[in-house]
Design a protein around this motif. Structure first.
Motif, PDB file in Angstrom:
ATOM      1  N   GLU A 131       0.823  -1.204   0.000  1.00 39.28           N
ATOM      2  CA  GLU A 131       0.000   0.000   0.000  1.00 39.28           C
ATOM      3  C   GLU A 131       0.865   1.266   0.000  1.00 39.28           C
ATOM      4  O   GLU A 131       0.519   2.273  -0.605  1.00 39.28           O
ATOM      5  N   MET A 190      -7.227 -10.931   1.408  1.00 39.90           N
ATOM      6  CA  MET A 190      -8.169 -10.432   0.421  1.00 39.90           C
ATOM      7  C   MET A 190      -9.506 -11.172   0.495  1.00 39.90           C
ATOM      8  O   MET A 190     -10.571 -10.570   0.344  1.00 39.90           O
ATOM      9  N   ARG A 213     -11.424  -9.866   3.463  1.00 39.45           N
ATOM     10  CA  ARG A 213     -12.008  -8.555   3.141  1.00 39.45           C
ATOM     11  C   ARG A 213     -13.263  -8.724   2.280  1.00 39.45           C
ATOM     12  O   ARG A 213     -14.293  -8.097   2.534  1.00 39.45           O
ATOM     13  N   ALA A 214     -13.187  -9.582   1.269  1.00 40.41           N
ATOM     14  CA  ALA A 214     -14.333  -9.799   0.379  1.00 40.41           C
ATOM     15  C   ALA A 214     -15.515 -10.417   1.121  1.00 40.41           C
ATOM     16  O   ALA A 214     -16.670 -10.150   0.784  1.00 40.41           O
ATOM     17  N   PRO A 233      -5.879  -2.893   3.198  1.00 38.11           N
ATOM     18  CA  PRO A 233      -6.035  -2.080   1.985  1.00 38.11           C
ATOM     19  C   PRO A 233      -6.703  -2.882   0.870  1.00 38.11           C
ATOM     20  O   PRO A 233      -6.616  -4.101   0.827  1.00 38.11           O
ATOM     21  N   ASP A 234      -7.386  -2.189   0.005  1.00 39.78           N
ATOM     22  CA  ASP A 234      -8.070  -2.826  -1.120  1.00 39.78           C
ATOM     23  C   ASP A 234      -7.105  -2.884  -2.299  1.00 39.78           C
ATOM     24  O   ASP A 234      -7.035  -1.963  -3.104  1.00 39.78           O
ATOM     25  N   LEU A 235      -6.318  -3.945  -2.361  1.00 41.26           N
ATOM     26  CA  LEU A 235      -5.290  -4.104  -3.383  1.00 41.26           C
ATOM     27  C   LEU A 235      -5.597  -5.304  -4.262  1.00 41.26           C
ATOM     28  O   LEU A 235      -6.378  -6.176  -3.899  1.00 41.26           O
ATOM     29  N   GLU A 236      -4.947  -5.353  -5.391  1.00 40.83           N
ATOM     30  CA  GLU A 236      -5.040  -6.522  -6.263  1.00 40.83           C
ATOM     31  C   GLU A 236      -4.245  -7.672  -5.652  1.00 40.83           C
ATOM     32  O   GLU A 236      -3.287  -7.460  -4.906  1.00 40.83           O
TER      33      GLU A 236
END
Length: 84
Positions: A15, A49, A52-53, A63-66
């Motif tokens: 991030e 991830m 988070r989803a 953080p909203d990362l790939e």
């Protein structure tokens, strides 16, 4: 993670634009095999991830990362690992 040092800050460094590096320093608690380290890094990041989803409460601060790619992780174990 095995030695209660906390969660590796992979997402935090990404991030902030800092490429993470992978290395091994304590071979008695975990294998020194870099392929295992790379798989662990990918699995950990995917777990973050996915949490988070799925709306897990503890994941709100992620953080909203790939997702990391295989190439990203290989770079962390080779090029970035060499720098540290």
């Amino acid at each position: 993670m095995n030695m209660r040092h906390g969660t590796p800050p992979i997402l935090t460094t990404l991030e902030k634009g800092i490429p993470p590096s992978l290395s091994v320093d304590v071979e008695v608690t975990l294998t020194a095999d870099m392929f295992t380290q790379m798989r662990s890094a990918m699995n950990l990041q995917r777990m973050f991830m996915n949490a988070r989803a799925l709306g897990e409460p503890y994941a709100a601060r992620f953080p909203d990362l790939e997702l990391l790619t295989s190439r990203d992780v290989l770079r962390s174990a080779t090029i970035e690992g060499r720098r540290t």
